[in-house]
Design a protein around this motif. Structure first.
Motif, PDB file in Angstrom:
ATOM      1  N   SER A 116      16.443  -0.904 -16.744  1.00 45.10           N
ATOM      2  CA  SER A 116      16.400   0.548 -16.847  1.00 45.10           C
ATOM      3  C   SER A 116      15.220   1.096 -16.057  1.00 45.10           C
ATOM      4  O   SER A 116      14.281   0.366 -15.721  1.00 45.10           O
ATOM      5  CB  SER A 116      16.276   0.963 -18.312  1.00 45.10           C
ATOM      6  N   ASP A 117      15.248   2.405 -15.792  1.00 43.63           N
ATOM      7  CA  ASP A 117      14.129   3.036 -15.079  1.00 43.63           C
ATOM      8  C   ASP A 117      12.826   2.866 -15.857  1.00 43.63           C
ATOM      9  O   ASP A 117      11.760   2.655 -15.268  1.00 43.63           O
ATOM     10  CB  ASP A 117      14.414   4.528 -14.866  1.00 43.63           C
ATOM     11  N   SER A 118      12.910   2.950 -17.181  1.00 42.18           N
ATOM     12  CA  SER A 118      11.718   2.792 -18.010  1.00 42.18           C
ATOM     13  C   SER A 118      11.149   1.383 -17.897  1.00 42.18           C
ATOM     14  O   SER A 118       9.925   1.189 -17.758  1.00 42.18           O
ATOM     15  CB  SER A 118      12.050   3.105 -19.472  1.00 42.18           C
ATOM     16  N   GLU A 119      12.039   0.378 -17.943  1.00 43.10           N
ATOM     17  CA  GLU A 119      11.596  -1.010 -17.827  1.00 43.10           C
ATOM     18  C   GLU A 119      11.008  -1.282 -16.443  1.00 43.10           C
ATOM     19  O   GLU A 119       9.960  -1.938 -16.316  1.00 43.10           O
ATOM     20  CB  GLU A 119      12.766  -1.953 -18.102  1.00 43.10           C
ATOM     21  N   LEU A 120      11.650  -0.752 -15.424  1.00 44.83           N
ATOM     22  CA  LEU A 120      11.133  -0.936 -14.065  1.00 44.83           C
ATOM     23  C   LEU A 120       9.799  -0.227 -13.891  1.00 44.83           C
ATOM     24  O   LEU A 120       8.894  -0.726 -13.207  1.00 44.83           O
ATOM     25  CB  LEU A 120      12.145  -0.426 -13.040  1.00 44.83           C
ATOM     26  N   GLY A 121       9.659   0.939 -14.515  1.00 41.93           N
ATOM     27  CA  GLY A 121       8.391   1.658 -14.444  1.00 41.93           C
ATOM     28  C   GLY A 121       7.255   0.861 -15.064  1.00 41.93           C
ATOM     29  O   GLY A 121       6.131   0.845 -14.545  1.00 41.93           O
ATOM     30  N   THR A 122       7.554   0.187 -16.181  1.00 44.62           N
ATOM     31  CA  THR A 122       6.551  -0.660 -16.829  1.00 44.62           C
ATOM     32  C   THR A 122       6.134  -1.804 -15.914  1.00 44.62           C
ATOM     33  O   THR A 122       4.939  -2.087 -15.748  1.00 44.62           O
ATOM     34  CB  THR A 122       7.100  -1.232 -18.147  1.00 44.62           C
ATOM     35  N   ARG A 165       0.806  -1.223   0.000  1.00 42.76           N
ATOM     36  CA  ARG A 165       0.000   0.000   0.000  1.00 42.76           C
ATOM     37  C   ARG A 165       0.837   1.270   0.000  1.00 42.76           C
ATOM     38  O   ARG A 165       0.455   2.285  -0.578  1.00 42.76           O
ATOM     39  CB  ARG A 165      -0.930  -0.028   1.224  1.00 42.76           C
ATOM     40  N   GLU A 166       2.013   1.269   0.643  1.00 40.78           N
ATOM     41  CA  GLU A 166       2.808   2.487   0.781  1.00 40.78           C
ATOM     42  C   GLU A 166       3.899   2.622  -0.282  1.00 40.78           C
ATOM     43  O   GLU A 166       4.628   3.615  -0.295  1.00 40.78           O
ATOM     44  CB  GLU A 166       3.440   2.533   2.170  1.00 40.78           C
ATOM     45  N   THR A 167       4.044   1.651  -1.150  1.00 37.49           N
ATOM     46  CA  THR A 167       5.111   1.683  -2.154  1.00 37.49           C
ATOM     47  C   THR A 167       4.691   2.521  -3.360  1.00 37.49           C
ATOM     48  O   THR A 167       3.590   2.364  -3.883  1.00 37.49           O
ATOM     49  CB  THR A 167       5.451   0.257  -2.626  1.00 37.49           C
ATOM     50  N   ASP A 168       5.561   3.422  -3.798  1.00 34.15           N
ATOM     51  CA  ASP A 168       5.303   4.161  -5.033  1.00 34.15           C
ATOM     52  C   ASP A 168       6.405   3.835  -6.044  1.00 34.15           C
ATOM     53  O   ASP A 168       7.340   3.085  -5.747  1.00 34.15           O
ATOM     54  CB  ASP A 168       5.197   5.667  -4.781  1.00 34.15           C
ATOM     55  N   ARG A 169       6.272   4.386  -7.232  1.00 33.02           N
ATOM     56  CA  ARG A 169       7.190   4.057  -8.323  1.00 33.02           C
ATOM     57  C   ARG A 169       8.636   4.385  -7.958  1.00 33.02           C
ATOM     58  O   ARG A 169       9.557   3.594  -8.218  1.00 33.02           O
ATOM     59  CB  ARG A 169       6.777   4.815  -9.585  1.00 33.02           C
ATOM     60  N   LYS A 170       8.848   5.539  -7.344  1.00 29.58           N
ATOM     61  CA  LYS A 170      10.200   5.964  -6.979  1.00 29.58           C
ATOM     62  C   LYS A 170      10.803   5.013  -5.947  1.00 29.58           C
ATOM     63  O   LYS A 170      11.969   4.617  -6.049  1.00 29.58           O
ATOM     64  CB  LYS A 170      10.155   7.394  -6.443  1.00 29.58           C
TER      65      LYS A 170
END
Length: 361
Positions: free
Chosen positions: A271-277, A252-257
């Motif tokens: 990469s940050d992009s791959e992890l964001g996906t 619940r408390e985890t965000d993308r960053k």
């Protein structure tokens, strides 16, 4: 299976990572799910292309996926067979000696089904021995329900740690967090204990289908469901760790960053992009934890752990301490043979004379 040594299981399947690549516990979980759906929906192309049909298929099944423990680079003697087939102490009525999977299976197979009987995929790790009261575990929440055990934060720092919220909801999942990181995220309770991830995750059918969307399944020319596109590229080039890239996205408390920072800290090369996906897919899956008050947790990851965990296993079986006594497995001690020394692991040997060891052999 051929010798009739596996009981209470409908079908046994064995899969290896494709093309000699290391695709990680997350990648192999997806591979297993794809293979199961292909087997169940063979010859029905319309259903094979339908996520709704995947979910209905998984709702009819109970699946246990036991990961075999990687390359065993820190246990080179057992690299050919994998950690899951490490010989371990224990009584056996078979001509074959006991292995770690022999001692794991009864515990894994005793895990309860969800109360509503709607199907279940259990993911478990192959390099630990666990002993706990499975009757205290309840599955049935939506999403993923893990099992956690209260443990010393120092022990927990080498594994996964849950930051629990109300009613078993997980606020954050931390992978190999330092003591400072555990304190920072309030993972240590007022009695000085952390909630250790023992490596068992129960996944419901909708969550399993959600996991599969990360590898963008499509029908191949051969008529099989296979991964494709960016998802397949990530898995084949970098691998996907279930307990890092997947579980760290949840809570619940985890965000993308936070997610990117956490998986970077523990060695992810995406990469940050791959992890964001990946975060966009996995963060939508609810994560809960069932806490068991007591658990024997023995790790067979290194040579030092092999000796220590083997000794603890003997002590557990016999009810007496086996501290420092040599552990002798699948070996012959002939007339005139003896082992003198302590802290030793001896396997596959014929000893016909007195063998004196200096320690930690």
């Amino acid at each position: 299976r051929d010798l009739g040594l596996i009981h209470g299981v409908g079908e046994v399947l064995v899969y290896s990572d494709p093309d000699g690549r290391r695709i990680g516990s997350g990648g192999s979980t997806l591979l297993c799910l794809l293979e199961i759906i292909n087997r169940e929906l063979r010859g029905r192309p319309k259903e094979l292309a339908s996520p709704e049909a995947w979910e209905q298929t998984l709702r009819r099944l109970r699946v246990l996926i036991v990961h075999a423990g990687g390359d065993a680079r820190r246990l080179p003697a057992y690299s050919p067979c994998g950690k899951i087939f490490i010989p371990v102490p224990g009584e056996s009525d078979s001509a074959l000696g006991l292995t770690l999977i022999d001692r794991q299976l009864p515990r894994y197979l005793s895990l309860p089904a969800p109360a509503d009987g709607s199907g279940q995929v259990v993911v478990a790790t192959g390099d630990v021995f666990l002993d706990f009261d499975s009757s205290r575990v309840r599955f049935g929440r939506r999403g993923i329900t893990a099992i956690g055990c209260l443990a010393d934060p120092k022990l927990a720092s080498a594994h996964g740690v849950f930051c629990p919220g109300r009613d078993g909801e997980v606020r954050r999942f931390l992978q190999k967090p330092s003591l400072q990181e555990q304190k920072q995220h309030s993972a240590i309770d007022r009695h000085g204990r952390s909630l250790l991830d023992i490596g068992i995750m129960s996944i419901d059918a909708p969550a399993a289908v959600r996991l599969l969307t990360s590898c963008r399944p499509r029908i191949s020319r051969g008529g099989k469901l296979t991964w494709s596109g960016r998802g397949a590229d990530i898995i084949l080039r970098h691998g996907l760790d279930f307990y890092r890239e997947v579980c760290c996205a949840m809570g619940r408390e985890t965000d993308r960053k936070d997610y990117i920072r956490e998986v970077r800290r523990t060695g992810s090369t995406l990469s940050d992009s791959e992890l964001g996906t990946l975060y966009g897919i996995f963060s939508t899956i609810p994560l809960f934890v069932e806490t068991i008050p007591r658990c024997v947790f023995l790790h067979f990851g290194t040579l030092r752990q092999l000796m220590a965990s083997g000794a603890d296993l003997i002590s557990l079986d016999r009810g007496v301490s086996n501290l420092h006594a040599p552990i002798i497995l699948n070996s012959e001690i002939g007339p005139g043979g003896a082992v003198i020394g302590k802290d030793a692991w001896i396997e596959g040997c014929r000893i016909l004379k007195a063998l004196s060891l200096g320690g930690e052999n």
